[in-house]
Design a protein around this motif. Structure first.
Motif, PDB file in Angstrom:
ATOM      1  N   HIS A  18    -124.248   3.062  18.172  1.00 54.93           N
ATOM      2  CA  HIS A  18    -125.466   2.806  17.394  1.00 54.93           C
ATOM      3  C   HIS A  18    -126.163   1.541  17.882  1.00 54.93           C
ATOM      4  O   HIS A  18    -125.559   0.490  17.983  1.00 54.93           O
ATOM      5  CB  HIS A  18    -125.134   2.665  15.913  1.00 54.93           C
ATOM      6  N   ASN A  40    -133.181  -1.718   4.291  1.00 58.96           N
ATOM      7  CA  ASN A  40    -131.755  -1.449   4.543  1.00 58.96           C
ATOM      8  C   ASN A  40    -131.563  -0.960   5.968  1.00 58.96           C
ATOM      9  O   ASN A  40    -132.315  -0.110   6.439  1.00 58.96           O
ATOM     10  CB  ASN A  40    -131.229  -0.362   3.600  1.00 58.96           C
ATOM     11  N   GLY A  41    -130.541  -1.500   6.606  1.00 60.03           N
ATOM     12  CA  GLY A  41    -130.187  -1.018   7.937  1.00 60.03           C
ATOM     13  C   GLY A  41    -131.075  -1.527   9.057  1.00 60.03           C
ATOM     14  O   GLY A  41    -130.965  -1.079  10.194  1.00 60.03           O
ATOM     15  N   GLY A  43    -131.078  -4.366  10.514  1.00 54.20           N
ATOM     16  CA  GLY A  43    -130.378  -5.176  11.512  1.00 54.20           C
ATOM     17  C   GLY A  43    -130.277  -6.653  11.131  1.00 54.20           C
ATOM     18  O   GLY A  43    -129.871  -7.485  11.944  1.00 54.20           O
ATOM     19  N   LYS A  44    -130.606  -6.976   9.901  1.00 51.49           N
ATOM     20  CA  LYS A  44    -130.597  -8.375   9.443  1.00 51.49           C
ATOM     21  C   LYS A  44    -129.192  -8.978   9.502  1.00 51.49           C
ATOM     22  O   LYS A  44    -128.994 -10.047  10.069  1.00 51.49           O
ATOM     23  CB  LYS A  44    -131.145  -8.472   7.994  1.00 51.49           C
ATOM     24  N   THR A  45    -128.239  -8.285   8.883  1.00 54.91           N
ATOM     25  CA  THR A  45    -126.864  -8.803   8.863  1.00 54.91           C
ATOM     26  C   THR A  45    -126.297  -8.845  10.282  1.00 54.91           C
ATOM     27  O   THR A  45    -125.583  -9.780  10.646  1.00 54.91           O
ATOM     28  CB  THR A  45    -125.983  -7.935   7.940  1.00 54.91           C
ATOM     29  N   THR A  46    -126.638  -7.856  11.080  1.00 54.14           N
ATOM     30  CA  THR A  46    -126.167  -7.844  12.471  1.00 54.14           C
ATOM     31  C   THR A  46    -126.629  -9.104  13.193  1.00 54.14           C
ATOM     32  O   THR A  46    -125.832  -9.792  13.840  1.00 54.14           O
ATOM     33  CB  THR A  46    -126.696  -6.581  13.193  1.00 54.14           C
ATOM     34  N   GLN A  85    -123.145 -11.419   2.965  1.00 58.92           N
ATOM     35  CA  GLN A  85    -123.696 -10.438   2.017  1.00 58.92           C
ATOM     36  C   GLN A  85    -122.584  -9.867   1.140  1.00 58.92           C
ATOM     37  O   GLN A  85    -122.758  -9.653  -0.047  1.00 58.92           O
ATOM     38  CB  GLN A  85    -124.364  -9.326   2.828  1.00 58.92           C
ATOM     39  N   HIS A 192    -134.896  -8.222   1.020  1.00 55.74           N
ATOM     40  CA  HIS A 192    -135.713  -6.996   1.008  1.00 55.74           C
ATOM     41  C   HIS A 192    -137.059  -7.266   0.377  1.00 55.74           C
ATOM     42  O   HIS A 192    -137.936  -6.424   0.402  1.00 55.74           O
ATOM     43  CB  HIS A 192    -135.057  -5.923   0.133  1.00 55.74           C
TER      44      HIS A 192
HETATM   45  N1  LIG Z   1    -119.663  -2.368  12.481  1.00 59.02           N
HETATM   46  C1  LIG Z   1    -120.616  -1.489  12.656  1.00 59.02           C
HETATM   47  N2  LIG Z   1    -120.430  -0.393  13.433  1.00 59.02           N
HETATM   48  C2  LIG Z   1    -121.413   0.490  13.651  1.00 59.02           C
HETATM   49  N3  LIG Z   1    -122.654   0.409  13.116  1.00 59.02           N
HETATM   50  C3  LIG Z   1    -122.902  -0.644  12.328  1.00 59.02           C
HETATM   51  C4  LIG Z   1    -121.909  -1.648  12.055  1.00 59.02           C
HETATM   52  N4  LIG Z   1    -122.472  -2.567  11.252  1.00 59.02           N
HETATM   53  C5  LIG Z   1    -123.730  -2.170  11.029  1.00 59.02           C
HETATM   54  N5  LIG Z   1    -124.002  -1.012  11.672  1.00 59.02           N
HETATM   55  C6  LIG Z   1    -125.270  -0.286  11.685  1.00 59.02           C
HETATM   56  O1  LIG Z   1    -126.267  -1.127  12.242  1.00 59.02           O
HETATM   57  C7  LIG Z   1    -127.497  -0.984  11.543  1.00 59.02           C
HETATM   58  C8  LIG Z   1    -127.956  -2.337  11.027  1.00 59.02           C
HETATM   59  O2  LIG Z   1    -127.071  -2.766  10.010  1.00 59.02           O
HETATM   60  P1  LIG Z   1    -127.213  -4.167   9.285  1.00 59.02           P
HETATM   61  O3  LIG Z   1    -126.065  -4.331   8.389  1.00 59.02           O
HETATM   62  O4  LIG Z   1    -127.441  -5.216  10.314  1.00 59.02           O
HETATM   63  O5  LIG Z   1    -128.567  -3.942   8.460  1.00 59.02           O
HETATM   64  P2  LIG Z   1    -129.226  -4.865   7.332  1.00 59.02           P
HETATM   65  O6  LIG Z   1    -130.634  -5.104   7.760  1.00 59.02           O
HETATM   66  O7  LIG Z   1    -128.383  -6.050   7.074  1.00 59.02           O
HETATM   67  O8  LIG Z   1    -129.223  -3.884   6.086  1.00 59.02           O
HETATM   68  P3  LIG Z   1    -129.045  -4.210   4.511  1.00 59.02           P
HETATM   69  O9  LIG Z   1    -130.398  -4.595   4.034  1.00 59.02           O
HETATM   70  O10 LIG Z   1    -128.607  -2.898   3.960  1.00 59.02           O
HETATM   71  O11 LIG Z   1    -128.020  -5.283   4.365  1.00 59.02           O
HETATM   72  C9  LIG Z   1    -127.242   0.043  10.453  1.00 59.02           C
HETATM   73  O12 LIG Z   1    -127.698   1.286  10.900  1.00 59.02           O
HETATM   74  C10 LIG Z   1    -125.738   0.036  10.289  1.00 59.02           C
HETATM   75  O13 LIG Z   1    -125.270   1.285   9.866  1.00 59.02           O
END
Ligand SMILES: Nc1ncnc2c1ncn2[C@@H]1O[C@H](COP(=O)(O)OP(=O)(O)OP(=O)(O)O)[C@@H](O)[C@H]1O
Ligand SMILES: [Mg+2]
Length: 311
Positions: A18, A40-41, A43-46, A85, A192
């Motif tokens: 992904h 959601n999703g 990529g912020k936490t990433t 988070q 958000h």
């Molecule tokens: N360890 C992982 N392995 C595979 N995919 C992941 C992993 N962690 C996150 N993802 C995917 O990467 C994408 C970004 O996730 P992330 O957690 O960074 O989003 P976010 O912006 O923090 O969302 P939220 O607002 O829900 O916290 C999502 O599609 C998620 O499913």
């Protein structure tokens, strides 16, 4: 000014294949409050996890106060505080022991007065001898914040600080953020909510589907978010926009059946009365008028489209 944090070409493809983050470039100045806004999703936490050394980037480099966050992880991490988070605390520890332990982890000498101040700011002082598992969810979150602040970080990351949080904690949090900023702490938060970014941040980055769509001073962004649109359903479809309507920068949509006019709701003159007069003058009839405020969704779509047009 030398940025306190510099992110260059950082991308992430998870082992699952992904693609969570397209290459990101980002610079944060000292003392700034930066909000990363996205659904959601997105990529912020990433992104935050990569900067804090929890997730390994697929490409790119990061420096925090001059330390390379990948090759000199310990030095970089020692100036960073992270409030994750997800709740992740040692349930059997007491509040005080847990916060003191976090501080020691970073090799800092004990500083009871500072730890007390942090716990008081978070309304946790009375609970200092309680075991964490005995606390409510909101109080556990406060403990996470106290732990993140335990070693007096220069840069604080707050990942969704107000998700599932009550009014009192939200208020404490904002107070704390303002106090920290007055001390020169740099703060990066994810959210958000446009309102939250509006209330807190100096600068806002909007992220969607792993791409940073824009980074802008809050005041500039808010002007854009103040845009509204009016849809004019025409009686007779038009083949092309008449030259006489050029000054309103209309879009002709729906095979010529709809005119779309985007205007700034905060402006003194919206341009609507003059546009309607002009249409009447030209004998252009309409069946319906509809105005709407751009929703977060619209704004993302709009920003992405503009970005694609510009590219
Ligand atoms: N360890 C992982 N392995 C595979 N995919 C992941 C992993 N962690 C996150 N993802 C995917 O990467 C994408 C970004 O996730 P992330 O957690 O960074 O989003 P976010 O912006 O923090 O969302 P939220 O607002 O829900 O916290 C999502 O599609 C998620 O499913
Ligand atoms: Mg997240």
């Amino acid at each position: 000014m030398q940025p306190i944090l510099s992110v260059r070409g950082v991308s992430k493809t998870y082992a699952s294949g992904h693609r969570a983050l397209e290459p990101v470039d980002l610079e944060i100045n000292k003392g700034e409050i930066f909000a990363l806004l996205g659904p959601n999703g997105a990529g912020k936490t990433t992104l935050i996890s990569i900067i804090c050394g929890i997730v390994t980037p697929s490409t790119g480099t990061i420096t925090v106060m001059g330390h390379d966050a990948i090759h000199d992880f310990r030095a970089a991490r020692s100036v960073i505080g992270l409030v994750p988070q997800e709740l992740s605390v040692d349930m059997f520890e007491t509040v005080l022991a847990s916060v003191r332990y976090s501080r020691r982890l970073f090799g800092k000498a004990g500083h009871d007065a500072y730890v007390e101040e942090v716990l008081r700011d978070l309304s946790l002082w009375d609970k200092r001898n309680a075991r964490i598992r005995e606390l409510s969810g909101g109080m556990k979150r406060r403990v996470l914040i106290a732990k993140a602040l335990s070693h007096e970080p220069d840069v604080l990351f707050l990942d969704e600080p107000t998700a599932g949080v009550d009014v009192a904690l939200r208020r404490d949090m904002w107070k704390l953020v303002h106090k920290l900023r007055a001390k020169g702490t740099t703060i990066i938060l994810t959210t958000h909510y446009i309102e939250e970014a509006e209330e807190m941040a100096d600068r806002v980055g909007v992220i969607d589907k792993g791409k940073i769509i824009l980074i802008e001073q809050k005041t500039e962004l808010m002007k854009k978010l103040g845009k509204r649109q009016m849809l004019i359903a025409l009686q007779e479809p038009m083949a092309a926009l008449p030259e006489a309507l050029a000054e309103w920068h209309l879009a002709l949509e729906d095979d010529g059946a709809t005119l779309r006019y985007v205007f700034d709701a905060q402006a003194e003159r919206t341009g609507i009365p003059s546009l309607l007069r002009k249409l009447a003058e030209m004998g252009i009839g309409f069946k319906d008028l509809e105005t709407s405020k751009s929703s977060l969704e619209d704004i993302f779509v709009d920003l992405v489209e503009r970005k694609e047009q510009a590219a």
